[in-house]
Design an enzyme around this catalytic site. Structure first.
Site, PDB file in Angstrom:
ATOM      1  N   TRP A 127       6.783   1.740  13.124  1.00  0.00           N
ATOM      2  CA  TRP A 127       6.606   0.288  12.979  1.00  0.00           C
ATOM      3  C   TRP A 127       7.971  -0.379  13.133  1.00  0.00           C
ATOM      4  O   TRP A 127       8.942   0.062  12.497  1.00  0.00           O
ATOM      5  CB  TRP A 127       6.012  -0.011  11.596  1.00  0.00           C
ATOM      6  CG  TRP A 127       5.803  -1.458  11.283  1.00  0.00           C
ATOM      7  CD1 TRP A 127       5.295  -2.413  12.118  1.00  0.00           C
ATOM      8  CD2 TRP A 127       6.083  -2.120  10.045  1.00  0.00           C
ATOM      9  NE1 TRP A 127       5.233  -3.626  11.468  1.00  0.00           N
ATOM     10  CE2 TRP A 127       5.719  -3.470  10.200  1.00  0.00           C
ATOM     11  CE3 TRP A 127       6.605  -1.702   8.820  1.00  0.00           C
ATOM     12  CZ2 TRP A 127       5.845  -4.411   9.181  1.00  0.00           C
ATOM     13  CZ3 TRP A 127       6.733  -2.626   7.805  1.00  0.00           C
ATOM     14  CH2 TRP A 127       6.361  -3.967   7.975  1.00  0.00           C
ATOM     15  N   ASP A 208       3.605   5.446   4.034  1.00  0.00           N
ATOM     16  CA  ASP A 208       3.148   4.079   4.301  1.00  0.00           C
ATOM     17  C   ASP A 208       1.641   4.135   4.520  1.00  0.00           C
ATOM     18  O   ASP A 208       1.168   4.776   5.462  1.00  0.00           O
ATOM     19  CB  ASP A 208       3.876   3.544   5.546  1.00  0.00           C
ATOM     20  CG  ASP A 208       3.650   2.056   5.741  1.00  0.00           C
ATOM     21  OD1 ASP A 208       2.663   1.522   5.186  1.00  0.00           O
ATOM     22  OD2 ASP A 208       4.450   1.427   6.465  1.00  0.00           O
ATOM     23  N   LYS A 243      -4.882  -5.463   5.574  1.00  0.00           N
ATOM     24  CA  LYS A 243      -5.873  -5.175   6.617  1.00  0.00           C
ATOM     25  C   LYS A 243      -7.227  -4.847   6.009  1.00  0.00           C
ATOM     26  O   LYS A 243      -8.241  -5.411   6.402  1.00  0.00           O
ATOM     27  CB  LYS A 243      -5.424  -4.006   7.500  1.00  0.00           C
ATOM     28  CG  LYS A 243      -3.942  -3.845   7.677  1.00  0.00           C
ATOM     29  CD  LYS A 243      -3.327  -4.833   8.619  1.00  0.00           C
ATOM     30  CE  LYS A 243      -1.820  -4.645   8.583  1.00  0.00           C
ATOM     31  NZ  LYS A 243      -1.002  -5.383   9.423  1.00  0.00           N
TER      32      LYS A 243
END
Ligand code: LMR
Length: 395
Positions: A127, A208, A243
């Site tokens: 990311w 993560d 999300k």
């Protein structure tokens, strides 16, 4: 002093959303930032969230500060979601954070303060904001191999070998599922091998977990974390509820710690709280209260699980439609690898030149690395998207 500051470069992901917002073309398509859209192009407020908010609106009695580590109910419920029942309650603790990004930052500051020689290893690629967050906390960032040079195949042997370069006490940032940006995940057996390697080399995993529920299911997506637990490792887990609860703007995340003794957990949490206090003091309430209200209620949890499933299945349908439509447009490059990738993102293998042409000529926004947000695709715009990709690939 401010006059002497040079302008900072645009963020590679959110900067594109700003450019997209300025683009006047009515048929523009944004496949850059990781935000889910439904078939109508909306990023909906989930039904479970609406119901939880109604309850909060009626029942909430104060807006006083939360504790440094957040809402008590959130702190009790989130570890069960992330870890199931495989870790005894006294060996784990969760703090509520403003988004998954803050969880990563708090973890990084904790490491930097107490283990100043530790370096953090990120996947290559990762990311785009991981290195920023870790470097801002003062950590040195190193990279381990993750994908082959095309970016569309996992290089697991490369991953394991490159961790030989890490020093005992270094931290390894892993993606629990739906690897961002490649969409390539480890198999359970590979997680077992990795867990063993981390243990042998005394490396600390910082996981993560931004997409729980978007690969295979809420429980299935924690497989890798469970393998790390089984190997007897200490673990730091940064969760995001942007999300899977669609709570992007509410900034709700969590940092969960797993240790081997309750004394270690308590001491570590006290240090995490010291980091938080000197940073943002204590987290915002609303998003955490929504998550806790849903997770505490069986009916709301069921509604939520269905809604996560619907989002996951729609993303999968878009993967299939995208691959089929490209083939129907006569694109000879084989895109079937997208069907093996999971979650919101795919590494498309499109060159920077192709990505730039898509943006300038067709108003289609994709991250410069070729990362596509599949969750932003829609049936209604698929034809236009694939026609444009076919055109740029032809040249
Ligand atoms: C992304 O990768 O697009 C998301 O995680 C949003 C962000 O903050 O970058």
């Amino acid at each position: 002093m401010l006059e002497r500051l040079p302008p900072a470069p645009a963020d590679p992901i959110l900067g594109l959303s700003e450019a997209f917002a300025r683009d006047p073309r009515p048929d523009k398509i944004n496949l850059s930032v990781g935000v889910y859209q439904d078939e109508e192009g909306r990023t909906p407020v989930l039904e479970c969230v609406k119901r939880a908010q109604r309850r909060l609106l009626e029942g909430e009695e104060t807006k006083s500060y939360l504790a440094i580590d957040g809402l008590a109910s959130f702190r009790q419920l989130v570890p069960r979601l992330v870890l199931g029942h495989i870790v005894p309650v006294e060996l784990t603790a969760t703090v509520q954070t403003p988004g998954g990004t803050a969880a990563l930052r708090v973890a990084a500051e904790l490491i930097r303060r107490h283990f100043p020689d530790a370096r953090i290893w990120c996947s290559e690629p990762t990311w785009a904001n991981h290195p920023n967050v870790f470097q801002a906390a003062g950590l040195e960032v190193r990279y381990y191999t993750y994908a082959d040079p095309t970016g569309v195949m996992l290089d697991f042997d490369g991953l394991v070998c490159s961790l030989d370069r890490a020093r005992p006490g270094d931290v390894v940032c892993l993606h629990a599922c739906c690897h961002n940006p490649t969409g390539l995940d480890l198999e359970p057996g590979q997680w077992r091998v990795l867990a063993e390697r981390l243990r042998e080399r005394s490396l600390l995993p910082l996981v993560d977990f931004a997409y729980q529920g978007f690969a295979e299911g809420l429980v299935e997506d924690a497989t890798g974390i469970r393998e790390l637990v089984r190997a007897g490792l200490e673990i730091l887990i940064a969760s995001s509820f942007s999300k899977n609860f669609g709570l992007y703007a509410e900034r709700v995340g969590a940092l969960t710690l797993v240790a081997q003794t309750s004394e270690a957990v308590q001491a570590a949490v006290s240090q995490v709280k010291a980091v938080i206090r000197s940073n943002y003091s204590n987290p915002p309430k609303h998003g955490g209260a929504i998550v806790a209200t849903v997770l505490a209620d069986e009916e709301l949890t069921q509604i939520w699980e269905r809604e996560v499933e619907q989002m996951r299945e729609r993303i999968q349908r878009m993967r299939e439609l995208f691959v089929a439509t490209l083939a129907a447009k006569g694109v000879t490059k084989d895109f079937s690898f997208l069907l093996r990738q999971r979650g919101m993102f795919s590494y498309s293998g499109l060159s920077l030149a192709a990505v730039e042409r898509l943006r300038t000529e067709y108003g289609i926004y994709i991250v410069g690395s070729g990362r596509i947000n599949v969750a932003g695709m829609r049936t209604a715009t698929m034809d236009r998207l694939c026609t444009a990709i076919a055109a740029v690939l032809e040249n």
